[in-house]
Design an enzyme around this catalytic site. Structure first.
Site, PDB file in Angstrom:
ATOM      1  N   HIS A 261      -3.778   6.462   3.436  1.00 43.64           N
ATOM      2  CA  HIS A 261      -4.494   5.242   3.061  1.00 43.64           C
ATOM      3  C   HIS A 261      -3.924   3.978   3.720  1.00 43.64           C
ATOM      4  O   HIS A 261      -4.655   3.203   4.341  1.00 43.64           O
ATOM      5  CB  HIS A 261      -4.394   5.157   1.540  1.00 43.64           C
ATOM      6  CG  HIS A 261      -5.242   4.134   0.895  1.00 43.64           C
ATOM      7  ND1 HIS A 261      -4.731   2.931   0.461  1.00 43.64           N
ATOM      8  CD2 HIS A 261      -6.547   4.123   0.590  1.00 43.64           C
ATOM      9  CE1 HIS A 261      -5.700   2.231  -0.100  1.00 43.64           C
ATOM     10  NE2 HIS A 261      -6.817   2.932  -0.037  1.00 43.64           N
TER      11      HIS A 261
ATOM     12  N   ASP B  21       0.822  -1.205   0.000  1.00 47.36           N
ATOM     13  CA  ASP B  21       0.000   0.000   0.000  1.00 47.36           C
ATOM     14  C   ASP B  21       0.856   1.255   0.000  1.00 47.36           C
ATOM     15  O   ASP B  21       1.947   1.255  -0.564  1.00 47.36           O
ATOM     16  CB  ASP B  21      -0.938  -0.056   1.213  1.00 47.36           C
ATOM     17  CG  ASP B  21      -2.180   0.782   1.016  1.00 47.36           C
ATOM     18  OD1 ASP B  21      -2.082   2.003   1.121  1.00 47.36           O
ATOM     19  OD2 ASP B  21      -3.253   0.211   0.734  1.00 47.36           O
TER      20      ASP B  21
ATOM     21  N   SER C 237     -11.606  -0.795  -0.183  1.00 50.24           N
ATOM     22  CA  SER C 237     -10.302  -0.771   0.485  1.00 50.24           C
ATOM     23  C   SER C 237     -10.427  -0.885   1.994  1.00 50.24           C
ATOM     24  O   SER C 237      -9.503  -1.356   2.647  1.00 50.24           O
ATOM     25  CB  SER C 237      -9.597   0.550   0.200  1.00 50.24           C
ATOM     26  OG  SER C 237      -9.034   0.539  -1.059  1.00 50.24           O
TER      27      SER C 237
HETATM   28  C1  LIG Z   1      -5.511  -3.673   2.067  1.00 52.25           C
HETATM   29  O1  LIG Z   1      -6.240  -3.989   0.911  1.00 52.25           O
HETATM   30  C2  LIG Z   1      -7.207  -3.025   0.584  1.00 52.25           C
HETATM   31  C3  LIG Z   1      -7.998  -3.499  -0.589  1.00 52.25           C
HETATM   32  O2  LIG Z   1      -7.344  -4.293  -1.475  1.00 52.25           O
HETATM   33  C4  LIG Z   1      -6.519  -1.713   0.303  1.00 52.25           C
HETATM   34  O3  LIG Z   1      -7.406  -0.733  -0.076  1.00 52.25           O
HETATM   35  C5  LIG Z   1      -5.761  -1.285   1.523  1.00 52.25           C
HETATM   36  O4  LIG Z   1      -5.083  -0.102   1.281  1.00 52.25           O
HETATM   37  C6  LIG Z   1      -4.783  -2.360   1.910  1.00 52.25           C
HETATM   38  N1  LIG Z   1      -4.128  -1.973   3.118  1.00 52.25           N
HETATM   39  C7  LIG Z   1      -2.834  -2.003   3.282  1.00 52.25           C
HETATM   40  C8  LIG Z   1      -2.295  -1.377   4.501  1.00 52.25           C
HETATM   41  O5  LIG Z   1      -2.111  -2.520   2.460  1.00 52.25           O
END
Ligand SMILES: *[C@@H]1O[C@H](CO)[C@@H](O)[C@H](O)[C@H]1NC(C)=O
Ligand SMILES: *[C@@H]1O[C@H](CO)[C@@H](O)[C@H](O)[C@H]1NC(C)=O
Ligand SMILES: *[C@@H]1O[C@H](CO)[C@@H](O)[C@H](O)[C@H]1NC(C)=O
Ligand SMILES: *[C@@H]1O[C@H](CO)[C@@H](O)[C@H](O)[C@H]1NC(C)=O
Ligand SMILES: *[C@@H]1O[C@H](CO)[C@@H](O)[C@H](O)[C@H]1NC(C)=O
Ligand SMILES: *[C@@H]1O[C@H](CO)[C@@H](O)[C@H](O)[C@H]1NC(C)=O
Ligand SMILES: *[C@@H]1O[C@H](CO)[C@@H](O)[C@H](O)[C@H]1NC(C)=O
Ligand SMILES: *[C@@H]1O[C@H](CO)[C@@H](O)[C@H](O)[C@H]1NC(C)=O
Length: 832
Positions: free
Chosen positions: A249, A170, A606
């Site tokens: 995010h 992410d 997400s």
């Molecule tokens: C986990 O997966 C979701 C959806 O695929 C995504 O939106 C989110 O950012 C992810 N979280 C991390 C911390 O990787």
């Protein structure tokens, strides 16, 4: 801007060529991913995770073999690059991929890409492209599903997830957030004390004043930005050249999956309860490959996935997806899905968001059966607020703020009556977007009445600006009215906690009554002034039936119809995704309304996905022997299609938000996750890497691709005659039922004592369906083969899906249910 640059670069390239000069790498380059014939390390080695090795000797032998195999692959990449690029080869190369896939990423022109395509060992050359963060951020009035989920989690929620590592691909993480602190009451120790198989670490800190990311809770942190930097889009001031989250995010979703238990959520001076991740004791491994200013690139993302799997994460949470569903054979064979297929082979459970392109059909952007795809639901929890008017009647609304001080009535003033700048249009004035437009004397100490317009929904006006306006003018509060045509729109969107007493009146008739009151038409005495006080918001659960959010992407899986017999059900499961409180970085730029805050209220698939990543960690913790597909099966067969009161799940339509239809498996897959039940599933549908390869062999037109991409000939594994629908998935999807058909499944009992299972069936409309045997007894770890026979009945309308289910009810209280989706087709109606 990209286009302009490229044009310029082509021009420079041409000039250089004309002048006989050497082309500059940067100038002609586009990143391409070149995949070579398998095997990669994992494809070659059946066993590879450290956890599978009982003794150190065996482990180091495999590790040495790994190093050798991988260095040979890397050497072959360099050789090929040297053949084509000569001395420039190493400059061109960004990554060698050796763990999950065999290939590399390098900068090259399209002419050069064509050269690579002609090399026999090369199976695919893909131009790198940008990937999207699958988020919609919609700060709202609702929130805190944590508490509701807390109740369904094990009683020892504070210890839930212990020993499990969740990998996050992410935007990085803010390691200083309390959700990820090494809590002093129950400290986290170095991962080698709790898990033998995880071998990740944090990348070295380059900047003196940065803190280390590894703190016991965060057990690995890396960032992948080579393609991003080559593209020229990388901006170190907002993107941060480290695993630090400049977006928000990744911090948010990490806290949903595994944030510390009992973290107090305080925003705008108000406390909104305590937050907790789904698996609060799980550890987080961070692989940053997405960036606030441009998203991400496939080649960086594949590098991140390779590293995560190699480090040994248990669960991989993916926030990335193509911006629209792919077409053709690439659906299952694109480089990310291929890497993930091999990740499954390596024992990693992969969760991916369904996408936010709902509510039309075929909008899922996650489509391969080896990936677990998550849809988002809305759980209503509102923050009701009210105004008491000077004439003692009450108007109800919603808010995320405290009330006005004391019980004293405050004067109300309409924004347009306090205007100073008459060149501003009235409608814009009423949006209260700047103090400079108003006479401060007219507003000071009063409640300012503004209008909530479409501009707030599309981001042209913001509540944050209204708050600033009210502060600048020393208003004592703000009331939002709405105009009548806004009535139908879901108004519990686009709101945020504020420090100024604030309320929105979501009913058009109440809004009109308030405006009448303010303009004096309903005031009784001649000297009576419009006045009122705002009471203040309190969280309240509305106990409405959960609804699939309109933005959540819907099935059927596009692949099912590209290849007529792909027979995949997507999405797989649903989890809460709307109005979720989570950790935020004060430097975050993703959601303007939460700038500078440590928590944010966001929506999107997400936000649903890390719920499943966290719950999967709990399932794995309580059932350590379950396979990857076993975890998917446990979550699927225990998911619910009815809420606690017995009402069926609903689904929202983007175009008519007031309407709610009953949810189908194309909206929710197997249903809404039930964490408690998933811990103790009873029956399991297992499928492994080989089964996925057989599945691919059974898909129309994919056999050649299987040979190239996976190095297996379908004939050699005797798979060519199989049906794709025989993949042992916890659902039955038949995309083209033309006559009587028998589908095979095999269940395994994972309860701890012998159990008798009885089968009952909800027959889809227009077909007959029988399960044989309809009653069976299983010991622990014993398996049972099932034959499910379906046949279209004559009354059936062609090409419309019909839905049913099969329920296995055990004598010791286990129950497993799978959805059945059948589309009857005739030869004439194959088009969609
Ligand atoms: C986990 O997966 C979701 C959806 O695929 C995504 O939106 C989110 O950012 C992810 N979280 C991390 C911390 O990787
Ligand atoms: C977490 O905190 C404890 C207690 O302060 C400390 O002993 C431990 O080393 C910390 N863990 C890590 C990985 O730094
Ligand atoms: C929230 O957490 C704080 C500190 O962690 C704790 O003192 C408080 O009791 C918790 N409140 C609830 C409602 O759980
Ligand atoms: C409103 O109620 C209060 C207390 O009950 C009373 O003193 C006041 O006169 C009422 N005002 C009006 C306008 O009815
Ligand atoms: C009045 O508003 C107009 C339009 O927004 C703006 O151009 C102008 O500068 C404003 N004048 C003052 C005195 O604020
Ligand atoms: C007070 O004013 C509101 C708004 O105009 C009106 O709807 C209501 O009937 C009034 N209440 C009384 C008691 O007069
Ligand atoms: C979730 O599962 C538990 C345990 O099997 C069950 O008691 C509960 O009723 C389920 N929840 C719903 C809403 O069906
Ligand atoms: C079997 O499982 C049930 C439910 O998980 C548990 O309550 C029981 O103690 C277990 N029995 C044995 C013998 O492990």
């Amino acid at each position: 801007m990209m286009v302009g640059n490229n044009a310029l670069l082509v021009l420079i390239g041409l000039l250089c060529t004309l002048l006989g000069g050497k082309l500059d790498v940067q100038a002609i380059s586009d990143v391409h991913i070149v995949l070579l014939e398998p095997p990669s390390f994992v494809q070659r080695n059946e066993l590879l995770q450290g956890k599978m090795y009982k003794d150190q000797g065996a482990f180091s032998k495999v590790r040495d073999m790994a190093m050798l195999h991988r260095s040979l692959l890397e050497q072959s990449h360099n050789n090929i690059l040297q053949e084509v690029f000569g001395a420039e080869a190493m400059e061109r190369k960004l990554y060698s991929y050796t763990y999950l896939v065999n290939g590399f990423a390098a900068t090259m022109s399209s002419q050069e890409a064509a050269i690579f395509r002609r090399i026999p060992k090369v199976i695919r050359v893909e131009k790198d492209s940008k990937m999207e963060k699958l988020t919609t951020y919609t700060p709202t009035y609702l929130g805190l599903p944590y508490k509701a989920w807390g109740k369904t989690s094990p009683s020892s929620v504070g210890g839930a997830g212990e020993g499990i590592v969740i990998g996050m691909v992410d935007t990085g993480i803010d390691p200083s957030h309390p959700s990820f602190a090494n809590t002093t009451s129950n400290p986290y120790y170095n991962p080698k004390y709790f898990t033998r198989h995880f071998k990740g670490e944090c990348e070295a800190i380059t900047n003196e004043d940065q803190q280390s990311f590894c703190n016991g809770k965060i057990v690995a942190a890396h960032h992948f930005a080579k393609a991003a930097k080559r593209s020229g889009l990388f901006n170190p001031t907002v993107d941060y050249d480290s695993p630090f989250d400049g977006d928000g995010h990744g911090t948010h979703t990490s806290s949903i999956a595994a944030g510390n238990y009992g973290t107090v959520v305080q925003v705008a001076g108000m406390i909104f309860g305590n937050a907790s991740g789904m698996a609060p004791r799980a550890r987080l491994a961070i692989y940053k490959a997405l960036y606030p200013s441009f998203g991400g690139f496939y080649s960086d993302v594949v590098a991140a996935i390779e590293k995560a799997v190699e480090d040994g994460v248990d669960i991989l949470n993916l926030s990335i997806g193509p911006s629209r569903p792919p077409r053709g054979v690439a659906t299952f064979f694109n480089v990310v899905d291929l890497a993930l297929l091999v990740a499954v082979k390596a024992g990693v459970f992969v969760v991916q968001a369904a996408g936010n392109l709902g509510s039309s059909p075929f909008s899922v952007v996650s489509f391969s059966p080896w990936i677990f795809t998550v849809a988002a639901t809305r759980h209503d929890r509102t923050y009701p607020n009210s105004i008491i008017l000077g004439n003692n009647s009450t108007i109800n609304g919603l808010g995320l703020s405290l009330g006005t001080k004391g019980t004293r009535m405050q004067s109300l003033v309409l924004a347009k009556d306090a205007a100073r700048n008459y060149t501003v249009e009235e409608i814009a004035l009423e949006e209260c977007q700047g103090g400079q437009n108003f006479e401060k004397d007219e507003v000071e100490g009063k409640i300012l009445v503004c209008t909530f317009t479409l501009s707030f929904l599309i981001g042209r006006a913001s509540v944050k600006n209204v708050e600033a306006t009210a502060k600048e003018l020393s208003a004592s509060g703000v009331i939002f009215t709405i105009s009548s045509w806004m009535q139908g729109i879901n108004l519990h969107v686009e709101f945020m906690p504020v420090e100024i007493p604030m309320i929105i009146i979501p009913s058009a008739s109440d809004s009109k009554a308030l405006l009448d009151y303010c303009t004096g038409s309903s005031l009784k005495g001649l000297y009576e002034q419009p006045s009122g006080r705002i009471v203040g918001a309190n969280a309240r659960y509305s106990h409405e039936t959960p609804r699939v959010a309109s933005y959540s992407s819907r099935g059927p899986d596009p692949a099912t119809f590209n290849f007529r017999a792909a027979d995949v059900l997507k999405p797989n499961i649903a989890a809460p995704g709307s109005y979720i409180w989570g950790a935020w970085t004060p430097h975050g730029v993703d959601a303007e309304d939460f700038e500078g805050e440590k928590f944010a209220l966001l929506s999107g698939t997400s936000m649903a996905t890390p719920h499943i990543a966290g719950i999967a960690a709990l399932v794995k913790q309580s059932n350590p022997d379950l396979s990857v597909s076993g975890i998917a099966s446990a979550l699927s067969t225990t998911a619910i299609m009815r809420d606690g009161k017995g009402s069926s799940l609903l689904t929202e339509d983007l175009l008519s938000p007031k309407r709610s239809d009953l949810a189908t498996p194309f909206d929710v897959g197997c249903g809404l996750v039930n964490a408690t039940a998933a811990m103790n599933p009873g029956l399991i549908f297992n499928a492994g890497y080989k089964d996925y390869v057989r599945f691919l062999c059974a898909v129309d037109g994919a056999a050649g691709e299987v040979k190239r991409a996976l190095g297996k000939s379908c004939a050699s594994i005797g798979a060519s005659k199989e049906l794709a629908t025989n993949l042992n998935a916890p659902y039955i999807t038949i995309a083209a039922l033309e006559g009587r058909l028998t589908v095979i499944r095999e269940v395994m009992h994972v309860g701890n004592s012998t159990e008798l299972y009885e089968v009952s069936v909800k027959v889809p409309e227009g077909v007959s369906l029988e399960v044989s045997p309809s009653i069976f007894m299983l010991d622990c770890k014993e398996a049972q083969r099932l034959e499910v026979t379906v046949e279209p009945s004559s009354s059936r309308r062609k090409s419309t899906p019909s839905f049913g289910s099969i329920l296995f009810k055990g004598s010791h209280g286990h129950s497993a249910q799978i959805p059945v989706v059948i589309i009857s087709t005739s030869a004439a109606s194959g088009k969609h």
